[in-house]
Design a protein around this motif. Structure first.
Motif, short mmCIF file in Angstrom:
data_model
loop_
_atom_site.label_atom_id
_atom_site.label_comp_id
_atom_site.label_asym_id
_atom_site.label_seq_id
_atom_site.Cartn_x
_atom_site.Cartn_y
_atom_site.Cartn_z
N VAL A 1 1.03 -1.57 -0.01
CA VAL A 1 0.06 -0.31 0.05
C VAL A 1 0.79 1.17 -0.27
N VAL A 2 1.48 1.08 1.59
CA VAL A 2 2.60 2.88 1.04
C VAL A 2 4.00 2.74 -0.25
N ALA A 3 4.08 1.73 -0.49
CA ALA A 3 5.47 1.36 -2.09
C ALA A 3 3.94 2.53 -3.19
N SER A 4 3.21 1.56 -2.74
CA SER A 4 1.72 2.13 -4.21
C SER A 4 1.83 3.10 -4.32
N SER A 5 1.73 4.41 -3.06
CA SER A 5 1.28 5.52 -3.04
C SER A 5 2.83 6.53 -3.49
N ARG A 6 1.98 7.74 -3.19
CA ARG A 6 3.31 8.77 -3.47
C ARG A 6 3.64 8.69 -1.87
N ALA A 7 3.39 7.73 -1.41
CA ALA A 7 3.96 8.46 0.66
C ALA A 7 5.87 7.99 0.96
N ALA B 1 -4.25 5.30 2.80
CA ALA B 1 -3.77 5.95 1.95
C ALA B 1 -5.35 6.23 0.77
N MET B 2 -5.84 5.58 0.65
CA MET B 2 -7.27 6.10 0.04
C MET B 2 -7.74 7.49 0.27
N ILE B 3 -7.38 7.67 1.66
CA ILE B 3 -8.28 8.94 1.73
C ILE B 3 -6.90 9.78 1.34
N ILE B 4 -5.92 9.45 1.74
CA ILE B 4 -4.64 10.81 1.27
C ILE B 4 -4.68 11.29 -0.36
N TYR B 5 -4.46 10.02 -0.85
CA TYR B 5 -4.08 9.91 -2.41
C TYR B 5 -4.93 9.56 -3.03
N ARG B 6 -6.09 8.94 -2.46
CA ARG B 6 -7.22 8.62 -3.55
C ARG B 6 -7.50 7.47 -4.27
N MET B 7 -6.66 6.79 -3.30
CA MET B 7 -6.55 5.15 -3.80
C MET B 7 -7.92 4.05 -3.91
N TRP B 8 -8.33 5.19 -4.18
CA TRP B 8 -9.92 3.90 -4.12
C TRP B 8 -10.47 3.52 -5.77
N GLN B 9 -9.57 3.50 -7.18
CA GLN B 9 -10.22 2.68 -8.00
C GLN B 9 -9.77 1.95 -8.10
N PRO B 10 -10.65 0.92 -8.77
CA PRO B 10 -10.24 -0.49 -8.31
C PRO B 10 -8.71 -1.50 -9.32
N GLU C 1 -2.25 -10.69 14.37
CA GLU C 1 -3.74 -9.52 14.57
C GLU C 1 -2.97 -7.89 14.39
N THR C 2 -1.67 -7.53 15.11
CA THR C 2 -1.04 -5.78 14.82
C THR C 2 -1.14 -5.91 13.47
N ALA C 3 -0.39 -6.91 12.34
CA ALA C 3 0.15 -7.03 10.97
C ALA C 3 -1.50 -6.06 10.33
N GLY C 4 -2.61 -7.24 10.96
CA GLY C 4 -3.41 -6.77 10.53
C GLY C 4 -4.08 -5.66 9.56
N VAL C 5 -4.20 -5.03 11.23
CA VAL C 5 -4.68 -3.14 11.71
C VAL C 5 -3.84 -2.38 11.02
N GLY C 6 -2.30 -2.58 10.92
CA GLY C 6 -1.65 -2.12 10.38
C GLY C 6 -2.05 -1.62 9.08
N ALA C 7 -1.69 -3.17 8.49
CA ALA C 7 -2.49 -2.64 6.93
C ALA C 7 -3.82 -2.52 6.73
N LEU C 8 -4.36 -2.38 7.53
CA LEU C 8 -6.19 -2.17 6.70
C LEU C 8 -6.21 -0.76 7.33
N PHE C 9 -5.09 -0.12 8.16
CA PHE C 9 -5.06 1.42 8.43
C PHE C 9 -4.48 1.88 7.54
N CYS C 10 -3.40 1.24 7.26
CA CYS C 10 -2.42 1.77 5.78
C CYS C 10 -3.44 2.18 4.87
N LEU C 11 -3.89 1.55 4.50
CA LEU C 11 -5.16 0.97 3.03
C LEU C 11 -5.94 1.91 3.20
N ILE C 12 -7.20 2.65 4.34
CA ILE C 12 -7.75 3.14 4.55
C ILE C 12 -7.29 5.10 4.49
#
Length: 438
Positions: A73-79, A261-270, A248-259
């Motif tokens: 998620v992070v690598a695919s964004s402009r983070a 990235a979708m909000i800040i970098y508008r990565m909600w396109q399929p 558990e930590t990895a799952g929650v971290g991945a979910l929040f990174c995805l959220i």
């Protein structure tokens, strides 16, 4: 056959198969199944699927695809670019601020992605052109990013450390803590060398600030980066505070990174989400296949009494324990030249761990030593994955120039190993302080 002679035969066959270009996981399966079939007979083959999948049944294995998803998620964004820009703007008045920004961005991005190639690509796309534009030598620009990218497998959360923990049945949380201070120490060594190299080549003036930023420019980019920093801190707090397991930590971290990235970098396109899931699945399946195949490979070594014989032979050597550690380091170094870190760890750690524990070494300290050796392999030929990543994003820089710039950082890693040998507390103090005695 004598177990040691059989071990030599297995080593030769494994080397030939892996050097043939066959994927590591498939190669290990071929060797494991072949030797079991030859020496235990066809009656042993029905057990192999159960052995293969038993290595993947652990709940801890779930942390691997989750942390890979977090990194994808992070690598695919402009983070990465934003992270680099933040450090560049805030450190512009610090002598050598640009090279420090690059290496600092590599260290922080490593904590987000846990992947060396992703770190090289994300930071190098902006960092290398910026350094060359301001007068830094191409070798320093490319070499520093190639070396900085290796921090991805040392600074937590690290997929490599998770694999080590699974293969040796050691605490993943303690491994993460053990890698934190050595990772920061290695980052500092990289920074010192980069500044010295720039000065030595007569480019001291480029280390001084040539661009200034207003306070507005410094603050306006922070909202795009701070959420990821908060996620890193939250993940580490949950791990080290005993709030949740690594999976558990990895799952929650991945979910929040995805959220985020979708909000800040508008990565909600399929299409973008599909690419993230595709890359995550591809890398996760590769690593999980290697884990399962290495489990079967280890079973073969144990059933043929190879593992026990090698451990007994090494333990019976009448040599100083530091001489023994020196030989082990040479073995790991050479292995890292030709094989990916995950494969080396899965094949060697279960055999070496009893030996180093019997010699009086801490298994978590050894995990850091092993990982630094694997880092060296990432920037040295013939594999040297990070070298080719840098060459791909900066094709006008010759591979020889990248290699020349990366070699001094190999010496920095060797220095780090020596320092850890003299001061093992750098790796062991934090786990013992936070979690308690091992």
């Amino acid at each position: 056959m004598d177990p040691l002679s059989l071990a030599a035969l297995v080593g030769i066959v494994t080397t030939l198969i892996l050097f043939s270009g066959i994927p590591v996981g498939i190669g290990l399966l071929m060797v494991g199944v072949g030797f079991i079939w030859i020496f235990d007979g066809a009656s042993a083959l029905p057990l192999l699927p159960e052995i293969l999948f038993s290595k993947l049944e652990s709940f801890e294995v779930l942390a691997i695809p989750m942390f890979i998803l977090m990194g994808a998620v992070v690598a695919s964004s402009r983070a990465g670019g934003d992270l680099y820009s933040v450090l560049d703007r805030w450190l512009t008045r610090v002598p050598g601020g640009l090279v420090i920004s690059n290496l600092g961005a590599c260290a922080i991005f490593s904590a987000l992605s846990g992947s060396s190639p992703a770190t090289c690509a994300a930071i190098g796309k902006m960092g290398i052109p910026a350094m060359r534009e301001r007068g830094f030598p191409s070798s320093v620009a490319a070499g520093s990013i190639a070396a900085g990218g290796t921090l991805g497998i040392l600074i937590p959360p690290s997929v490599t450390m998770i694999v080590y923990g699974i293969s040796t049945d050691t605490s993943i949380g303690r491994l993460f803590l053990a890698g934190l201070l050595p990772g920061l120490m290695l980052t500092a060594l990289f920074m010192v060398w980069s500044l010295y190299s720039t000065w030595r080549q007569g480019n001291a003036s480029v280390a001084l600030a040539s661009v200034t930023y207003s306070w507005k420019e410094k603050f306006e980019i922070l909202p795009r980066v701070l959420p990821f920093i908060v996620i890193i801190c939250a993940v580490l707090f949950a791990l080290y505070g005993g709030v949740a397991t690594p999976s558990e930590t990895a799952g929650v971290g991945a979910l929040f990174c995805l959220i985020v990235a979708m909000i800040i970098y508008r990565m909600w396109q399929p299409g973008k989400l599909w690419n993230i899931m595709r890359d995550t699945t591809r890398e996760s399946v590769m690593i999980l296949l290697i884990i399962g195949a290495a489990g079967l490979f280890s079973y073969m070594l144990s059933s043929l009494f190879i593992t026990q014989s090698i451990a007994q032979w090494i333990s019976a050597l009448d040599v100083n324990r530091w001489v023994l550690m020196g030989f082990i380091n040479v073995f790991l170094l050479i292995s890292g030249f030709f094989l990916p870190p995950v494969a080396v760890i899965l094949m060697s750690a279960p055999i070496l761990l009893p030996v180093i524990v019997n010699a009086g070494f801490d298994p978590y300290w050894f995990a850091v030593i092993l990982t630094i050796n694997m880092e060296i392999g990432l920037i040295t030929p013939p594999v040297g994955l990070n070298l080719y990543v840098i060459n791909g994003i900066a094709p006008d820089i010759r591979l020889q120039t990248i290699l020349k710039g990366a070699m001094p950082y190999v010496l920095c890693m060797v220095v780090a190993i020596v320092i850890l040998c003299f001061f093992p507390q750098i790796a062991t103090w934090l786990p013992e302080t936070v979690i308690g005695g091992s």
